[in-house]
Scaffold this motif. Structure first.
Motif, PDB file in Angstrom:
ATOM      1  N   GLU A 101       0.848  -1.776  -0.139  1.00  0.00           N
ATOM      2  CA  GLU A 101      -0.211   0.015  -0.195  1.00  0.00           C
ATOM      3  C   GLU A 101       0.751   1.297  -0.296  1.00  0.00           C
ATOM      4  OE1 GLU A 101      -3.397   1.935   2.872  1.00  0.00           O
ATOM      5  OE2 GLU A 101      -3.321   0.298   3.415  1.00  0.00           O
ATOM      6  N   SER A 102       1.728   1.454   0.731  1.00  0.00           N
ATOM      7  CA  SER A 102       2.526   2.404   0.970  1.00  0.00           C
ATOM      8  C   SER A 102       3.633   2.538  -0.217  1.00  0.00           C
ATOM      9  CB  SER A 102       3.388   2.675   1.641  1.00  0.00           C
ATOM     10  OG  SER A 102       4.266   0.829   2.063  1.00  0.00           O
ATOM     11  N   GLN A 149       6.560   3.836   6.647  1.00  0.00           N
ATOM     12  CA  GLN A 149       5.816   2.392   6.325  1.00  0.00           C
ATOM     13  C   GLN A 149       6.404   1.444   5.350  1.00  0.00           C
ATOM     14  OE1 GLN A 149       1.651   4.033   5.300  1.00  0.00           O
ATOM     15  NE2 GLN A 149       1.422   1.807   5.006  1.00  0.00           N
ATOM     16  N   LEU A 150       6.546   2.334   4.232  1.00  0.00           N
ATOM     17  CA  LEU A 150       7.415   1.337   2.929  1.00  0.00           C
ATOM     18  C   LEU A 150       8.822   0.021   4.107  1.00  0.00           C
ATOM     19  CD1 LEU A 150       7.344   0.111   0.583  1.00  0.00           C
ATOM     20  CD2 LEU A 150       9.107   2.069  -0.146  1.00  0.00           C
ATOM     21  N   SER A 205       6.158   9.795   5.971  1.00  0.00           N
ATOM     22  CA  SER A 205       5.410   8.374   7.049  1.00  0.00           C
ATOM     23  C   SER A 205       5.505   7.749   6.008  1.00  0.00           C
ATOM     24  CB  SER A 205       4.073   9.451   7.137  1.00  0.00           C
ATOM     25  OG  SER A 205       4.472  10.005   8.383  1.00  0.00           O
ATOM     26  N   LEU A 206       4.958   7.600   4.507  1.00  0.00           N
ATOM     27  CA  LEU A 206       5.202   6.653   3.710  1.00  0.00           C
ATOM     28  C   LEU A 206       6.480   5.815   4.039  1.00  0.00           C
ATOM     29  CD1 LEU A 206       2.732   8.144   0.573  1.00  0.00           C
ATOM     30  CD2 LEU A 206       1.817   6.649   2.303  1.00  0.00           C
TER      31      LEU A 206
END
Length: 378
Positions: free
Chosen positions: A269-270, A365-366, A361-362
Protein backbone atom coordinates in the motif's frame (compact mmCIF):
# COMPACT_ATOMS: atom_id res chain seq x y z
CA UNK A 1 -5.39 -1.89 -21.01
CA UNK A 2 -4.07 -0.21 -17.85
CA UNK A 3 -3.69 3.53 -18.07
CA UNK A 4 0.03 3.71 -17.33
CA UNK A 5 1.49 1.56 -20.07
CA UNK A 6 5.00 2.09 -21.37
CA UNK A 7 6.63 0.83 -24.54
CA UNK A 8 10.33 -0.01 -24.21
CA UNK A 9 11.68 0.89 -27.62
CA UNK A 10 15.30 0.27 -26.62
CA UNK A 11 14.61 -3.43 -26.10
CA UNK A 12 15.46 -3.86 -29.75
CA UNK A 13 18.59 -4.37 -31.85
CA UNK A 14 20.93 -1.83 -33.41
CA UNK A 15 22.69 -1.93 -36.78
CA UNK A 16 25.22 -4.42 -35.36
CA UNK A 17 22.38 -6.91 -34.69
CA UNK A 18 23.04 -6.59 -30.94
CA UNK A 19 20.67 -5.32 -28.28
CA UNK A 20 20.34 -1.55 -28.50
CA UNK A 21 20.12 -1.18 -24.72
CA UNK A 22 23.57 -0.14 -23.55
CA UNK A 23 25.48 -0.02 -20.29
CA UNK A 24 27.37 3.24 -20.60
CA UNK A 25 29.33 2.48 -23.78
CA UNK A 26 29.22 -1.32 -23.64
CA UNK A 27 26.57 -3.91 -24.37
CA UNK A 28 24.10 -4.45 -21.55
CA UNK A 29 24.70 -7.73 -19.72
CA UNK A 30 22.05 -10.36 -19.05
CA UNK A 31 21.69 -9.06 -15.48
CA UNK A 32 21.38 -5.44 -16.61
CA UNK A 33 18.59 -6.32 -19.03
CA UNK A 34 16.72 -8.11 -16.25
CA UNK A 35 17.17 -5.17 -13.86
CA UNK A 36 16.03 -2.73 -16.57
CA UNK A 37 12.78 -4.67 -17.07
CA UNK A 38 12.24 -5.16 -13.33
CA UNK A 39 12.50 -1.43 -12.58
CA UNK A 40 9.95 -0.61 -15.25
CA UNK A 41 7.75 -3.42 -13.94
CA UNK A 42 7.71 -1.73 -10.53
CA UNK A 43 6.64 1.65 -11.86
CA UNK A 44 4.39 0.96 -14.86
CA UNK A 45 1.02 -0.77 -14.81
CA UNK A 46 2.09 -2.62 -17.94
CA UNK A 47 5.41 -2.86 -19.78
CA UNK A 48 5.14 -3.53 -23.51
CA UNK A 49 7.78 -4.55 -26.03
CA UNK A 50 7.94 -5.68 -29.63
CA UNK A 51 6.82 -9.24 -30.27
CA UNK A 52 10.15 -9.82 -31.98
CA UNK A 53 12.28 -8.67 -29.02
CA UNK A 54 12.93 -12.12 -27.47
CA UNK A 55 13.50 -13.56 -30.95
CA UNK A 56 16.22 -11.04 -31.75
CA UNK A 57 18.03 -11.16 -28.41
CA UNK A 58 18.83 -14.12 -26.18
CA UNK A 59 19.35 -11.67 -23.30
CA UNK A 60 15.73 -10.57 -23.55
CA UNK A 61 14.61 -14.20 -23.74
CA UNK A 62 16.52 -14.98 -20.53
CA UNK A 63 14.85 -12.07 -18.72
CA UNK A 64 11.48 -13.31 -19.95
CA UNK A 65 12.16 -16.75 -18.50
CA UNK A 66 13.14 -15.24 -15.13
CA UNK A 67 9.95 -13.16 -15.00
CA UNK A 68 7.70 -15.65 -16.78
CA UNK A 69 4.79 -15.51 -14.34
CA UNK A 70 4.60 -11.72 -14.79
CA UNK A 71 4.17 -12.30 -18.53
CA UNK A 72 1.01 -14.27 -17.69
CA UNK A 73 -0.78 -12.11 -15.10
CA UNK A 74 -0.51 -9.17 -12.75
CA UNK A 75 -0.18 -8.98 -8.97
CA UNK A 76 -3.96 -9.15 -8.52
CA UNK A 77 -4.21 -12.49 -10.35
CA UNK A 78 -5.89 -10.74 -13.27
CA UNK A 79 -5.33 -11.84 -16.86
CA UNK A 80 -3.47 -8.60 -17.57
CA UNK A 81 0.25 -9.43 -17.78
CA UNK A 82 2.71 -6.95 -16.30
CA UNK A 83 5.04 -7.57 -19.25
CA UNK A 84 4.13 -8.42 -22.82
CA UNK A 85 5.75 -8.93 -26.20
CA UNK A 86 3.01 -7.42 -28.35
CA UNK A 87 1.77 -9.11 -31.53
CA UNK A 88 -0.31 -7.86 -34.45
CA UNK A 89 -3.73 -9.29 -35.24
CA UNK A 90 -2.31 -10.88 -38.39
CA UNK A 91 -0.15 -13.36 -36.46
CA UNK A 92 -1.74 -16.19 -34.50
CA UNK A 93 1.42 -16.55 -32.40
CA UNK A 94 5.14 -15.95 -32.28
CA UNK A 95 6.00 -18.89 -34.55
CA UNK A 96 3.69 -17.67 -37.28
CA UNK A 97 5.14 -14.19 -36.87
CA UNK A 98 8.76 -15.27 -37.22
CA UNK A 99 8.13 -17.56 -40.19
CA UNK A 100 6.37 -14.73 -42.01
CA UNK A 101 9.12 -12.28 -41.09
CA UNK A 102 11.90 -14.59 -42.24
CA UNK A 103 10.06 -15.05 -45.53
CA UNK A 104 10.08 -11.27 -46.03
CA UNK A 105 13.78 -11.07 -45.14
CA UNK A 106 14.92 -14.06 -47.19
CA UNK A 107 17.88 -13.35 -49.42
CA UNK A 108 19.08 -10.43 -47.28
CA UNK A 109 21.67 -12.55 -45.41
CA UNK A 110 23.69 -11.29 -42.45
CA UNK A 111 24.08 -7.93 -44.15
CA UNK A 112 20.60 -7.22 -42.78
CA UNK A 113 20.84 -6.70 -39.01
CA UNK A 114 17.34 -7.98 -38.30
CA UNK A 115 17.87 -11.19 -40.26
CA UNK A 116 21.29 -11.68 -38.67
CA UNK A 117 19.81 -11.30 -35.18
CA UNK A 118 17.15 -13.92 -35.86
CA UNK A 119 19.75 -16.36 -37.13
CA UNK A 120 22.17 -15.79 -34.24
CA UNK A 121 19.47 -16.23 -31.60
CA UNK A 122 17.65 -19.29 -32.98
CA UNK A 123 14.49 -17.25 -33.39
CA UNK A 124 12.26 -20.13 -34.54
CA UNK A 125 13.07 -22.21 -31.44
CA UNK A 126 12.51 -19.18 -29.20
CA UNK A 127 9.15 -18.49 -30.88
CA UNK A 128 8.01 -22.07 -30.32
CA UNK A 129 8.97 -21.77 -26.65
CA UNK A 130 6.96 -18.57 -26.28
CA UNK A 131 3.93 -20.11 -27.96
CA UNK A 132 4.09 -23.16 -25.70
CA UNK A 133 4.23 -21.03 -22.55
CA UNK A 134 1.88 -18.19 -23.54
CA UNK A 135 -0.71 -20.01 -25.65
CA UNK A 136 -3.39 -19.45 -22.96
CA UNK A 137 -2.34 -15.89 -22.14
CA UNK A 138 -4.14 -12.77 -23.30
CA UNK A 139 -1.14 -11.30 -25.12
CA UNK A 140 -1.85 -7.62 -26.05
CA UNK A 141 -2.33 -6.87 -29.73
CA UNK A 142 -1.54 -3.75 -31.69
CA UNK A 143 -4.46 -1.38 -32.05
CA UNK A 144 -3.13 0.48 -35.07
CA UNK A 145 -0.85 -0.24 -37.98
CA UNK A 146 2.77 0.41 -37.01
CA UNK A 147 3.86 0.39 -40.67
CA UNK A 148 1.42 3.17 -41.63
CA UNK A 149 2.24 5.28 -38.58
CA UNK A 150 5.97 4.79 -39.15
CA UNK A 151 5.75 5.66 -42.83
CA UNK A 152 3.60 8.76 -42.26
CA UNK A 153 5.72 9.89 -39.32
CA UNK A 154 8.96 9.43 -41.22
CA UNK A 155 7.71 11.43 -44.21
CA UNK A 156 6.44 14.21 -41.93
CA UNK A 157 9.80 14.32 -40.17
CA UNK A 158 11.81 14.48 -43.39
CA UNK A 159 9.56 17.09 -45.02
CA UNK A 160 9.76 19.40 -42.00
CA UNK A 161 13.46 18.74 -41.45
CA UNK A 162 15.61 21.48 -39.98
CA UNK A 163 19.28 20.57 -40.58
CA UNK A 164 20.38 22.75 -37.66
CA UNK A 165 18.37 20.68 -35.21
CA UNK A 166 18.45 17.23 -36.77
CA UNK A 167 21.88 17.17 -38.39
CA UNK A 168 20.25 15.71 -41.52
CA UNK A 169 21.14 17.69 -44.64
CA UNK A 170 18.43 18.76 -47.07
CA UNK A 171 19.99 16.55 -49.73
CA UNK A 172 19.82 13.50 -47.47
CA UNK A 173 16.22 14.34 -46.57
CA UNK A 174 15.19 14.59 -50.21
CA UNK A 175 16.83 11.29 -51.09
CA UNK A 176 15.26 9.57 -48.08
CA UNK A 177 11.80 10.95 -48.97
CA UNK A 178 12.17 9.50 -52.45
CA UNK A 179 13.12 6.08 -51.04
CA UNK A 180 10.24 6.08 -48.56
CA UNK A 181 7.74 7.03 -51.29
CA UNK A 182 8.98 4.19 -53.48
CA UNK A 183 8.78 1.55 -50.72
CA UNK A 184 5.69 -0.29 -49.58
CA UNK A 185 7.30 -1.01 -46.21
CA UNK A 186 10.11 0.80 -44.42
CA UNK A 187 12.80 -1.07 -42.57
CA UNK A 188 15.31 1.16 -40.80
CA UNK A 189 18.44 -0.78 -41.72
CA UNK A 190 17.39 -1.27 -45.34
CA UNK A 191 16.51 2.41 -45.74
CA UNK A 192 19.86 3.62 -44.41
CA UNK A 193 21.91 1.16 -46.46
CA UNK A 194 19.98 1.88 -49.66
CA UNK A 195 21.02 5.54 -49.54
CA UNK A 196 24.74 4.65 -49.58
CA UNK A 197 25.57 7.67 -47.46
CA UNK A 198 29.30 8.37 -47.54
CA UNK A 199 29.25 10.82 -44.63
CA UNK A 200 29.17 8.96 -41.31
CA UNK A 201 27.48 11.87 -39.54
CA UNK A 202 24.62 11.83 -42.07
CA UNK A 203 24.08 8.09 -41.68
CA UNK A 204 24.16 8.45 -37.89
CA UNK A 205 21.75 11.41 -37.81
CA UNK A 206 19.28 9.77 -40.17
CA UNK A 207 19.45 6.49 -38.26
CA UNK A 208 18.76 8.17 -34.91
CA UNK A 209 15.83 10.18 -36.28
CA UNK A 210 14.37 7.18 -38.09
CA UNK A 211 14.77 4.92 -35.10
CA UNK A 212 13.03 7.42 -32.83
CA UNK A 213 10.10 7.60 -35.26
CA UNK A 214 9.96 3.82 -35.29
CA UNK A 215 9.76 3.68 -31.49
CA UNK A 216 7.01 6.29 -31.51
CA UNK A 217 5.09 4.39 -34.19
CA UNK A 218 5.28 1.19 -32.15
CA UNK A 219 4.13 3.00 -29.00
CA UNK A 220 1.23 4.52 -30.92
CA UNK A 221 0.27 1.17 -32.44
CA UNK A 222 0.31 -0.47 -29.02
CA UNK A 223 -1.53 2.37 -27.29
CA UNK A 224 1.23 3.18 -24.80
CA UNK A 225 3.73 5.93 -24.02
CA UNK A 226 7.21 5.57 -25.45
CA UNK A 227 9.89 5.44 -22.76
CA UNK A 228 11.58 8.31 -24.62
CA UNK A 229 8.62 10.67 -24.61
CA UNK A 230 7.97 11.55 -20.96
CA UNK A 231 10.28 12.36 -18.03
CA UNK A 232 8.53 9.87 -15.75
CA UNK A 233 9.62 7.02 -18.04
CA UNK A 234 13.28 8.04 -18.20
CA UNK A 235 15.43 5.22 -16.72
CA UNK A 236 17.47 7.74 -14.70
CA UNK A 237 14.39 9.14 -12.94
CA UNK A 238 12.96 5.67 -12.26
CA UNK A 239 16.26 4.50 -10.79
CA UNK A 240 16.58 7.62 -8.65
CA UNK A 241 13.00 7.25 -7.37
CA UNK A 242 13.42 3.60 -6.36
CA UNK A 243 16.68 4.49 -4.62
CA UNK A 244 15.16 7.50 -2.86
CA UNK A 245 12.37 5.44 -1.29
CA UNK A 246 14.78 2.75 -0.11
CA UNK A 247 13.98 -0.07 -2.55
CA UNK A 248 17.41 -0.21 -4.15
CA UNK A 249 18.83 -2.78 -1.64
CA UNK A 250 16.03 -5.19 -2.52
CA UNK A 251 16.62 -5.05 -6.24
CA UNK A 252 20.40 -4.63 -6.33
CA UNK A 253 20.94 -8.36 -5.84
CA UNK A 254 20.01 -9.96 -9.16
CA UNK A 255 19.17 -13.24 -7.44
CA UNK A 256 16.09 -11.62 -5.90
CA UNK A 257 14.58 -10.37 -9.16
CA UNK A 258 11.65 -12.70 -9.65
CA UNK A 259 8.01 -12.26 -10.59
CA UNK A 260 7.09 -13.16 -7.01
CA UNK A 261 9.07 -10.25 -5.57
CA UNK A 262 7.71 -7.92 -8.24
CA UNK A 263 4.14 -8.84 -7.36
CA UNK A 264 4.74 -8.42 -3.63
CA UNK A 265 6.20 -4.93 -3.99
CA UNK A 266 3.48 -3.81 -6.40
CA UNK A 267 0.84 -4.80 -3.83
CA UNK A 268 2.35 -2.84 -0.91
CA UNK A 269 0.00 0.00 0.00
CA UNK A 270 2.70 2.52 0.92
CA UNK A 271 4.59 1.79 -2.28
CA UNK A 272 1.47 2.34 -4.35
CA UNK A 273 0.96 5.70 -2.64
CA UNK A 274 4.56 6.72 -3.28
CA UNK A 275 4.20 5.69 -6.91
CA UNK A 276 1.20 8.04 -7.16
CA UNK A 277 3.41 10.85 -5.85
CA UNK A 278 5.91 9.98 -8.58
CA UNK A 279 3.28 10.22 -11.30
CA UNK A 280 2.10 13.58 -9.99
CA UNK A 281 5.34 15.02 -11.38
CA UNK A 282 5.05 16.73 -14.75
CA UNK A 283 8.64 17.68 -15.53
CA UNK A 284 12.28 16.83 -14.90
CA UNK A 285 12.36 19.55 -12.24
CA UNK A 286 9.34 18.07 -10.44
CA UNK A 287 10.98 14.64 -10.40
CA UNK A 288 14.28 16.01 -9.13
CA UNK A 289 12.46 17.89 -6.38
CA UNK A 290 10.47 14.81 -5.34
CA UNK A 291 13.36 12.34 -5.30
CA UNK A 292 15.62 14.79 -3.51
CA UNK A 293 12.98 15.37 -0.83
CA UNK A 294 12.41 11.65 -0.44
CA UNK A 295 16.11 10.97 -0.17
CA UNK A 296 16.62 13.59 2.54
CA UNK A 297 13.47 12.68 4.44
CA UNK A 298 14.52 9.04 4.51
CA UNK A 299 18.19 9.54 5.41
CA UNK A 300 18.08 12.56 7.68
CA UNK A 301 17.30 11.63 11.28
CA UNK A 302 16.34 15.23 12.11
CA UNK A 303 13.23 15.17 9.95
CA UNK A 304 10.60 14.79 12.65
CA UNK A 305 12.06 17.50 14.86
CA UNK A 306 12.50 19.72 11.82
CA UNK A 307 8.85 19.28 10.87
CA UNK A 308 7.88 20.52 14.32
CA UNK A 309 10.36 23.39 14.13
CA UNK A 310 9.25 25.06 10.89
CA UNK A 311 8.48 24.40 7.22
CA UNK A 312 11.35 26.73 6.37
CA UNK A 313 13.78 24.43 8.15
CA UNK A 314 12.44 21.55 6.10
CA UNK A 315 13.11 23.55 2.97
CA UNK A 316 16.69 23.98 4.13
CA UNK A 317 17.06 20.22 4.43
CA UNK A 318 15.92 19.78 0.86
CA UNK A 319 18.32 22.48 -0.32
CA UNK A 320 21.14 20.55 1.34
CA UNK A 321 20.21 17.53 -0.73
CA UNK A 322 20.09 19.56 -3.92
CA UNK A 323 23.53 20.90 -3.13
CA UNK A 324 24.94 17.42 -2.50
CA UNK A 325 23.66 16.27 -5.87
CA UNK A 326 24.99 19.47 -7.46
CA UNK A 327 21.54 20.24 -8.77
CA UNK A 328 20.21 23.08 -6.63
CA UNK A 329 22.24 25.89 -8.12
CA UNK A 330 22.70 24.58 -11.62
CA UNK A 331 20.57 23.95 -14.71
CA UNK A 332 17.85 22.05 -12.87
CA UNK A 333 17.46 24.51 -10.01
CA UNK A 334 13.77 24.80 -10.83
CA UNK A 335 13.26 22.37 -7.97
CA UNK A 336 14.97 24.82 -5.65
CA UNK A 337 12.84 27.67 -7.00
CA UNK A 338 9.67 25.73 -6.30
CA UNK A 339 10.77 25.01 -2.74
CA UNK A 340 11.77 28.65 -2.19
CA UNK A 341 8.35 29.88 -3.29
CA UNK A 342 6.62 27.61 -0.80
CA UNK A 343 8.07 29.44 2.22
CA UNK A 344 6.66 32.83 1.21
CA UNK A 345 3.23 32.37 2.78
CA UNK A 346 1.72 30.66 5.78
CA UNK A 347 -0.65 28.65 3.59
CA UNK A 348 2.16 27.40 1.38
CA UNK A 349 4.26 26.70 4.48
CA UNK A 350 1.53 24.49 5.88
CA UNK A 351 1.03 22.67 2.57
CA UNK A 352 4.75 22.06 2.16
CA UNK A 353 5.14 20.80 5.72
CA UNK A 354 2.19 18.44 5.35
CA UNK A 355 3.60 17.09 2.10
CA UNK A 356 6.99 16.45 3.68
CA UNK A 357 5.42 14.74 6.65
CA UNK A 358 3.21 12.61 4.40
CA UNK A 359 6.17 11.52 2.29
CA UNK A 360 8.25 10.77 5.37
CA UNK A 361 5.44 8.68 6.84
CA UNK A 362 5.03 6.72 3.61
CA UNK A 363 8.75 5.98 3.40
CA UNK A 364 8.80 4.79 7.01
CA UNK A 365 5.75 2.61 6.37
CA UNK A 366 7.37 1.17 3.24
CA UNK A 367 10.46 0.26 5.22
CA UNK A 368 8.32 -1.65 7.69
CA UNK A 369 6.26 -3.35 4.99
CA UNK A 370 9.30 -4.50 3.00
CA UNK A 371 11.14 -5.85 6.01
CA UNK A 372 9.46 -9.24 5.69
CA UNK A 373 9.82 -9.68 1.94
CA UNK A 374 12.95 -11.79 2.20
CA UNK A 375 15.85 -12.53 4.58
CA UNK A 376 17.87 -9.34 4.80
CA UNK A 377 21.23 -10.74 3.75
CA UNK A 378 22.16 -7.81 1.55
Amino acid sequence: MPVRSVYLGHIDIGPDAKLELRSQHADATDDEVLLYLFRYGLVADQVLMQGSAPLKSHKVLLSYLRLLEAFKRNENHEAIPVFAFVLSDEAEGYTEYILDRLHILRGTGNANAENAAYQMNNAIDAAKQLDAQLSMVNVPRRKRSVSKAFRNGQLALLRSNDPKNSGISLETSERAIEKVNDSEQIQTFKLISSLNLKEADQARALYQATRNRYRQANALGIGAMSSDDSPVWAPSHITRFLDAIGLQPWISDIRHLTAELLFKIRRIESYRALREEYFNAQSDADLVELTTMLRNLRLNGKVLSTVRQSPGALAALVFEGLNELKIGYKSLNKAGELITKTVFSDLADEHFAKRCYRLHSLVEQLERETSGLMPRSI
